[in-house]
Design an enzyme around this catalytic site. Structure first.
Site: not given
Length: 421
Positions: A183-184
């Site tokens: 995600d990041l």
């Protein structure tokens, strides 16, 4: 006209971003854009908001020490934004969304492929009306390919994208990272792509669509282990806290804890050997070069481990740092935020929050404030600043509609009556 509490100072000051994303990948991207000075308006579903608002405990505490509706997870990715509630499935809400898009430089969304298109809010629906718009779409697997319709989750992508096959002890089970890296990293790539598209628009006047996926990002992030396979045809081994191609480059137990010893070249290894009274290792043909050390790690690593275990962690850190031999502690998160380097680099910041009380985690700051992780970006002329704590649900609906669309109070009341807000 209502203005943000503190004027933006970052290099993207003046940029308008409509954030139609939820959870982590999209919100982490728009938080970075907000830190860089953009006016980020977070569009949230009325009455519910971002899914992560409910992803607790822990939650921010109020004056009475009770949980608010602001989870730590949500707080981690929504600084420097304003929250506007909007139901784009409502006809009046859709019309309002189109007006807001018309004033935006960038739209970021992370709905499943085709979702916004059903409401006339996909890129193909907007490109002709808004030719300068940069439309960044974040999905699990992208808008093409056999997996395009699948929902994507960080954990699944860490597994499917090969990361977990590389993580964990050699004989143990594959492990995910302790942070949602897919995600990041997708959020970080989204920011890079948006900035590149803005640069292109500066030259051509044309916006474009950006199609980012968690899966593509995780594959790209395989980096040198992925290239290891493409170059050799062999799989990079899972080596736990060791390194497949550098020795010694791993954790070692000391007499009172653990340290990381990260010897990156032969000169560093020689200095380490002299310090420990094992200078002969540096000239031993089995260990004199990194290639030899990798081949003979089974005999060298236990010998190093026996030496390191004879002293405490701080002894090794204090002794090796002046010699330029990389060595460091394995800090728990409380120790990270107590570190003087973290304070010096302003990686722990405090902002006012309308629901925060004076209770919470130890060191949680003054009453009425929330503590957050700072930005790593340091600019000499256009510094990041912290203007807005992660907003409560719909906190800025009226202000945004007044700022962006010049709506008056009566028009906003009517929109609420229609269910658009």
């Amino acid at each position: 006209m209502t203005q943000p509490p503190t004027p933006a100072t970052g290099p993207l000051t003046g940029l308008k971003v409509l954030d139609m994303s939820r959870v982590l990948a999209g919100p982490s991207a728009t938080q970075i854009l907000g830190d860089l000075g953009a006016d980020v308006v977070k569009v949230e579903r009325p009455g519910q908001g971002d899914d992560t608002r409910a992803w607790g405990p822990p939650f921010l505490k109020d004056d009475a020490g009770q949980d608010t509706k602001e989870s730590a997870y949500y707080l981690s990715a929504n600084r420097n934004k304003r929250s506007l509630t909007l139901d784009f499935t409502n006809p009046a809400g859709k019309a309002l969304a189109l007006q807001l898009i018309g004033h935006a430089d960038v739209v970021v969304e992370n709905y499943k492929t085709g979702t916004l298109g059903r409401y006339g809010l996909g890129y193909e629906d907007l490109r002709d009306a808004f030719p300068r718009l940069i439309y960044c779409s974040v999905t699990g697997f992208g808008h093409t390919g056999p997996y395009a319709a699948r929902a994507g989750y960080d954990y699944l992508v860490q597994g499917m994208g090969g990361f977990m096959s590389l993580t964990g002890e050699p004989e143990g089970q594959p492990l995910k990272a302790g942070v949602a890296i897919a995600d990041l990293m997708t959020g970080t790539y989204a920011v890079i792509a948006i900035l590149a598209a803005l640069r292109h628009r500066d030259h051509t006047g044309r916006g474009q669509a950006i199609d980012l996926s968690l899966f593509d990002t995780q594959v790209a992030w395989l980096s040198h282990p992925g290239q290891y396979y493409l170059t050799s045809g062999h799989l990079a081994p899972r080596v736990g806290n060791a390194h497949p191609t550098i020795v010694p480059y791993q954790t070692f137990a000391t007499s009172d804890g653990w340290i990381i010893l990260a010897v990156g070249n032969d000169e560093q290894f020689a200095r380490f050997c002299h310090l420990t009274g094992n200078a002969a290792w540096a000239s031993d043909p089995r260990y004199a070069t990194n290639q030899a050390r990798v081949a003979n790690r089974d005999s060298l690593v236990p010998a190093i481990a026996a030496v390191i275990q004879g002293q405490g962690s701080q002894f090794w850190i204090d002794a090796l740092e002046p010699l330029g031999v990389p060595c460091g502690p394995i800090n728990s998160i409380d120790k990270v935020f107590a570190d003087p380097q973290v304070a010096a680099r302003e990686m722990r910041v405090t902002l006012p929050h309308p629901q925060a009380g004076g209770t919470g985690a130890p060191g949680a700051g003054l009453p009425g404030t929330v503590e957050l992780i700072g930005s790593p970006m340091k600019f000499s002329d256009t510094p990041v600043n912290y203007r807005q704590a992660p907003p409560t649900l719909g906190q800025h609906t009226d202000a945004v509609l007044q700022d962006w669309l010049r709506l008056d109070e009566e028009e906003i009341r009517h929109l609420r009556h229609t269910g658009a807000l």
